[in-house]
Design an enzyme around this catalytic site. Structure first.
Site, PDB file in Angstrom:
ATOM      1  N   ARG A 116       0.841  -1.197   0.000  1.00  0.00           N
ATOM      2  CA  ARG A 116       0.000   0.000   0.000  1.00  0.00           C
ATOM      3  C   ARG A 116       0.884   1.258   0.000  1.00  0.00           C
ATOM      4  O   ARG A 116       2.077   1.183   0.263  1.00  0.00           O
ATOM      5  CB  ARG A 116      -0.906   0.013   1.246  1.00  0.00           C
ATOM      6  CG  ARG A 116      -1.997  -1.021   1.201  1.00  0.00           C
ATOM      7  CD  ARG A 116      -2.764  -1.093   2.511  1.00  0.00           C
ATOM      8  NE  ARG A 116      -1.944  -1.644   3.582  1.00  0.00           N
ATOM      9  CZ  ARG A 116      -2.349  -1.773   4.839  1.00  0.00           C
ATOM     10  NH1 ARG A 116      -3.556  -1.375   5.201  1.00  0.00           N
ATOM     11  NH2 ARG A 116      -1.560  -2.280   5.759  1.00  0.00           N
ATOM     12  N   LYS A 134       2.325   1.877   7.286  1.00  0.00           N
ATOM     13  CA  LYS A 134       2.760   1.064   8.419  1.00  0.00           C
ATOM     14  C   LYS A 134       3.683   1.839   9.338  1.00  0.00           C
ATOM     15  O   LYS A 134       4.275   2.863   8.953  1.00  0.00           O
ATOM     16  CB  LYS A 134       3.511  -0.178   7.916  1.00  0.00           C
ATOM     17  CG  LYS A 134       2.661  -1.135   7.117  1.00  0.00           C
ATOM     18  CD  LYS A 134       1.459  -1.642   7.868  1.00  0.00           C
ATOM     19  CE  LYS A 134       1.769  -2.847   8.717  1.00  0.00           C
ATOM     20  NZ  LYS A 134       0.508  -3.406   9.299  1.00  0.00           N
ATOM     21  N   TYR A 164      -0.342   4.315  10.767  1.00  0.00           N
ATOM     22  CA  TYR A 164      -0.650   3.271  11.748  1.00  0.00           C
ATOM     23  C   TYR A 164       0.592   3.058  12.594  1.00  0.00           C
ATOM     24  O   TYR A 164       1.707   2.968  12.046  1.00  0.00           O
ATOM     25  CB  TYR A 164      -0.980   1.942  11.051  1.00  0.00           C
ATOM     26  CG  TYR A 164      -2.349   1.865  10.423  1.00  0.00           C
ATOM     27  CD1 TYR A 164      -3.505   2.023  11.194  1.00  0.00           C
ATOM     28  CD2 TYR A 164      -2.502   1.588   9.071  1.00  0.00           C
ATOM     29  CE1 TYR A 164      -4.769   1.926  10.619  1.00  0.00           C
ATOM     30  CE2 TYR A 164      -3.757   1.489   8.489  1.00  0.00           C
ATOM     31  CZ  TYR A 164      -4.890   1.663   9.270  1.00  0.00           C
ATOM     32  OH  TYR A 164      -6.125   1.568   8.706  1.00  0.00           O
ATOM     33  N   HIS A 190       0.346   1.224  16.237  1.00  0.00           N
ATOM     34  CA  HIS A 190       0.182   0.060  17.139  1.00  0.00           C
ATOM     35  C   HIS A 190       1.316   0.007  18.160  1.00  0.00           C
ATOM     36  O   HIS A 190       1.979  -1.013  18.323  1.00  0.00           O
ATOM     37  CB  HIS A 190       0.098  -1.234  16.321  1.00  0.00           C
ATOM     38  CG  HIS A 190      -1.081  -1.265  15.393  1.00  0.00           C
ATOM     39  ND1 HIS A 190      -2.376  -1.437  15.859  1.00  0.00           N
ATOM     40  CD2 HIS A 190      -1.183  -1.117  14.050  1.00  0.00           C
ATOM     41  CE1 HIS A 190      -3.206  -1.409  14.838  1.00  0.00           C
ATOM     42  NE2 HIS A 190      -2.518  -1.189  13.737  1.00  0.00           N
ATOM     43  N   GLU A 233      -4.815   4.339  14.257  1.00  0.00           N
ATOM     44  CA  GLU A 233      -5.735   3.444  14.969  1.00  0.00           C
ATOM     45  C   GLU A 233      -6.308   4.042  16.242  1.00  0.00           C
ATOM     46  O   GLU A 233      -7.237   3.478  16.816  1.00  0.00           O
ATOM     47  CB  GLU A 233      -5.061   2.097  15.267  1.00  0.00           C
ATOM     48  CG  GLU A 233      -3.984   2.107  16.346  1.00  0.00           C
ATOM     49  CD  GLU A 233      -2.615   2.546  15.826  1.00  0.00           C
ATOM     50  OE1 GLU A 233      -2.491   2.902  14.644  1.00  0.00           O
ATOM     51  OE2 GLU A 233      -1.650   2.538  16.625  1.00  0.00           O
ATOM     52  N   ASP A 288      -5.929 -10.951  14.465  1.00  0.00           N
ATOM     53  CA  ASP A 288      -4.973  -9.899  14.854  1.00  0.00           C
ATOM     54  C   ASP A 288      -5.126  -9.496  16.316  1.00  0.00           C
ATOM     55  O   ASP A 288      -4.257  -8.833  16.873  1.00  0.00           O
ATOM     56  CB  ASP A 288      -5.088  -8.676  13.926  1.00  0.00           C
ATOM     57  CG  ASP A 288      -6.451  -8.006  14.006  1.00  0.00           C
ATOM     58  OD1 ASP A 288      -7.437  -8.661  14.393  1.00  0.00           O
ATOM     59  OD2 ASP A 288      -6.523  -6.808  13.682  1.00  0.00           O
TER      60      ASP A 288
HETATM   61  P1  NAD Z   1     -16.404  -3.884  15.449  1.00  0.00           P
HETATM   62  O1  NAD Z   1     -16.166  -3.250  16.776  1.00  0.00           O
HETATM   63  O2  NAD Z   1     -17.013  -3.092  14.358  1.00  0.00           O
HETATM   64  O3  NAD Z   1     -17.314  -5.196  15.644  1.00  0.00           O
HETATM   65  C1  NAD Z   1     -17.080  -6.140  16.639  1.00  0.00           C
HETATM   66  C2  NAD Z   1     -18.402  -6.793  16.987  1.00  0.00           C
HETATM   67  O4  NAD Z   1     -18.135  -7.891  17.872  1.00  0.00           O
HETATM   68  C3  NAD Z   1     -19.375  -5.856  17.728  1.00  0.00           C
HETATM   69  O5  NAD Z   1     -20.613  -5.802  17.041  1.00  0.00           O
HETATM   70  C4  NAD Z   1     -19.513  -6.512  19.105  1.00  0.00           C
HETATM   71  O6  NAD Z   1     -20.812  -6.356  19.667  1.00  0.00           O
HETATM   72  C5  NAD Z   1     -19.231  -7.965  18.744  1.00  0.00           C
HETATM   73  N1  NAD Z   1     -18.886  -8.828  19.882  1.00  0.00           N
HETATM   74  C6  NAD Z   1     -18.170  -8.548  20.995  1.00  0.00           C
HETATM   75  N2  NAD Z   1     -18.126  -9.633  21.779  1.00  0.00           N
HETATM   76  C7  NAD Z   1     -18.831 -10.616  21.163  1.00  0.00           C
HETATM   77  C8  NAD Z   1     -19.158 -11.950  21.479  1.00  0.00           C
HETATM   78  N3  NAD Z   1     -18.754 -12.523  22.632  1.00  0.00           N
HETATM   79  N4  NAD Z   1     -19.896 -12.668  20.589  1.00  0.00           N
HETATM   80  C9  NAD Z   1     -20.325 -12.113  19.431  1.00  0.00           C
HETATM   81  N5  NAD Z   1     -20.060 -10.841  19.095  1.00  0.00           N
HETATM   82  C10 NAD Z   1     -19.316 -10.109  19.943  1.00  0.00           C
HETATM   83  O7  NAD Z   1     -14.985  -4.486  15.010  1.00  0.00           O
HETATM   84  P2  NAD Z   1     -14.536  -4.802  13.512  1.00  0.00           P
HETATM   85  O8  NAD Z   1     -14.003  -3.568  12.891  1.00  0.00           O
HETATM   86  O9  NAD Z   1     -15.631  -5.527  12.839  1.00  0.00           O
HETATM   87  O10 NAD Z   1     -13.285  -5.773  13.755  1.00  0.00           O
HETATM   88  C11 NAD Z   1     -13.441  -7.154  14.104  1.00  0.00           C
HETATM   89  C12 NAD Z   1     -12.062  -7.791  14.218  1.00  0.00           C
HETATM   90  O11 NAD Z   1     -11.442  -7.877  12.931  1.00  0.00           O
HETATM   91  C13 NAD Z   1     -11.063  -6.996  15.082  1.00  0.00           C
HETATM   92  O12 NAD Z   1     -10.317  -7.894  15.865  1.00  0.00           O
HETATM   93  C14 NAD Z   1     -10.182  -6.321  14.061  1.00  0.00           C
HETATM   94  O13 NAD Z   1      -8.917  -5.997  14.598  1.00  0.00           O
HETATM   95  C15 NAD Z   1     -10.101  -7.439  13.068  1.00  0.00           C
HETATM   96  N6  NAD Z   1      -9.560  -7.075  11.736  1.00  0.00           N
HETATM   97  C16 NAD Z   1      -8.696  -7.977  11.183  1.00  0.00           C
HETATM   98  C17 NAD Z   1      -8.183  -7.757   9.915  1.00  0.00           C
HETATM   99  C18 NAD Z   1      -7.299  -8.810   9.307  1.00  0.00           C
HETATM  100  O14 NAD Z   1      -6.676  -8.534   8.289  1.00  0.00           O
HETATM  101  N7  NAD Z   1      -7.252 -10.011   9.835  1.00  0.00           N
HETATM  102  C19 NAD Z   1      -8.486  -6.575   9.219  1.00  0.00           C
HETATM  103  C20 NAD Z   1      -9.368  -5.658   9.803  1.00  0.00           C
HETATM  104  C21 NAD Z   1      -9.902  -5.927  11.071  1.00  0.00           C
END
Ligand code: NAD
Length: 360
Positions: free
Chosen positions: A15, A73, A92, A94, A116, A268
């Site tokens: 990126r 990054k 970003y 972290h 973030e 993550d």
């Molecule tokens: P978000 O805050 O928009 O959504 C999280 C949801 O999880 C909320 O609706 C919350 O109510 C729900 N939640 C909390 N505890 C729960 C449980 N016990 N059971 C069911 N639902 C529950 O967050 P997001 O932006 O959707 O991010 C989700 C995850 O994805 C984060 O960990 C983020 O860091 C990760 N992410 C990973 C990548 C990747 O490349 N792997 C990229 C972007 C985001």
């Protein structure tokens, strides 16, 4: 103001922090933009496009010498030498997971704003959202590929065909990732179930999807029942500032179908599936108890072009304000102020200070 855009040098990062359109917006307001030669290549953006937008193409040293440096990054060790007192770094970071960088920013006296931690009044994180949108939309796509027999899956087509039932996609966590995953899975013709702990969120999902998804309270009983019929399970929970809760334990895996797939996007933050571990785009999956696991921690990295545009759409308005007003922008914009992590050798973000027992 002079704005520098260095090329990202972290492994496999394609990126770039500013598109030619972003350059044009800055130049039109009278700022100078110094883009490192080749910075946009990984995202399919040529030096000629940047020049046409008004950028000057420069070396890494020249880009880093700008008053504001905008990146994707966090700086890696080779870049610490560029951190200095009169530098405003916007990227970003972290930091809570990176003590050497925290110490390098403090030693350099750099003013650093972390994407973030830029946070709106309602608690949302506008500069994280675009990457969650990308990862969420990718999840059914990578899951569908993993379900194909040659990729180790049970050989099921997400949408089925007339006369054959579609696959069942179960999404735990209905936030940004979960909602975007649901949208794409529905579009691919799957049958979709979303579990969340938040009742207002379930009500919202029920409304926006017009009853086309099944919403369930995220209780242990509902999780246990749902994963038994899932062809594709998507982990998408987030508890801000904490590790993800382990909602799918190892002892539940044998109840899942042989060849079913788990895409734990929350990897993550440690993942919400006990058996998930971080993987890479080069080798994204592995199998535990007959279930294919996908644990890529930087999913948007696979679609750098989309991700670059998605990210700069959100970062640009704040960058324009920083270029216009300098540090005064932090006084005028509370969201940006919350993004400040280090300033003149001091930590200005509580979570990072607590992580390393440093003064705040
Ligand atoms: P978000 O805050 O928009 O959504 C999280 C949801 O999880 C909320 O609706 C919350 O109510 C729900 N939640 C909390 N505890 C729960 C449980 N016990 N059971 C069911 N639902 C529950 O967050 P997001 O932006 O959707 O991010 C989700 C995850 O994805 C984060 O960990 C983020 O860091 C990760 N992410 C990973 C990548 C990747 O490349 N792997 C990229 C972007 C985001």
């Amino acid at each position: 103001m002079i704005v520098g855009v260095p090329k990202e040098i972290k492994t496999l990062e394609n990126r770039v922090a500013l598109t030619p359109g972003g350059v044009e917006s800055l130049v039109r307001r009278g700022h100078r933009v110094l883009v490192q030669r080749g910075a946009g290549v990984g995202s399919g953006l040529s030096d000629a496009e940047y020049e046409a937008a008004g950028a000057q193409m420069v070396s890494a040293e020249e880009a880093w010498a700008a008053q504001i440096v905008v990146k994707v990054k966090e700086p890696i060790a080779e870049e610490y030498k560029y951190l200095r007192k009169d530098l405003l770094l916007y990227t970003y970071l972290h930091l809570a997971a990176d003590e050497p960088l925290t110490r390098a920013l403090l030693a350099g006296g750099t003013t650093a704003i972390a994407y973030e931690t830029v946070q709106l009044e309602d608690g949302s994180l506008p500069l994280l959202t675009p990457m969650s949108e990308v990862a969420g939309r990718m999840a059914p796509q990578v899951g569908a590929a993993a379900l194909e027999k040659p990729h180790g899956g049970r050989g099921v087509l997400l949408g089925g065909v007339p006369g054959v039932a579609p696959a069942s996609v179960v999404i735990i966590g209905g936030g940004v990732v979960g909602t975007n995953a649901a949208k794409i899975a529905l579009g691919m013709g799957a049958q979709v179930t979303i579990l969340d702990v938040s009742k207002p969120r379930l009500q919202y999902l029920d409304d926006v999807f017009g009853g086309r998804v099944i919403t369930l309270a995220s209780t242990e009983a509902n999780i246990k029942k749902s994963i038994q019929h899932a062809d594709l399970l998507i982990g998408a929970v987030l508890i801000p500032g904490a590790k993800a809760p382990k909602l799918v334990r190892r002892d539940m895996l044998p109840t899942m179908k042989e060849g079913s797939v788990i895409v734990d996007v929350a990897v993550d933050q440690g993942g919400c599936v006990e058996t998930i571990r971080p993987t890479t785009h080069k080798d994204p999956t592995y199998v535990v108890d007959g279930v294919v696991h996908y644990g890529v921690a930087n999913m948007p990295g696979a679609v750098p072009r989309t991700s670059t545009f998605a990210l700069t759409n959100e970062t640009l308005p704040y960058l324009l304000q920083l270029a216009e007003e300098g540090l005064d922008a932090l006084r005028h914009n509370a969201a940006l102020r919350r993004g400040l992590n280090t300033h003149q050798g001091k930590l200005t973000y509580k979570g990072v200070a607590e992580a390393f027992g440093l003064p705040y």
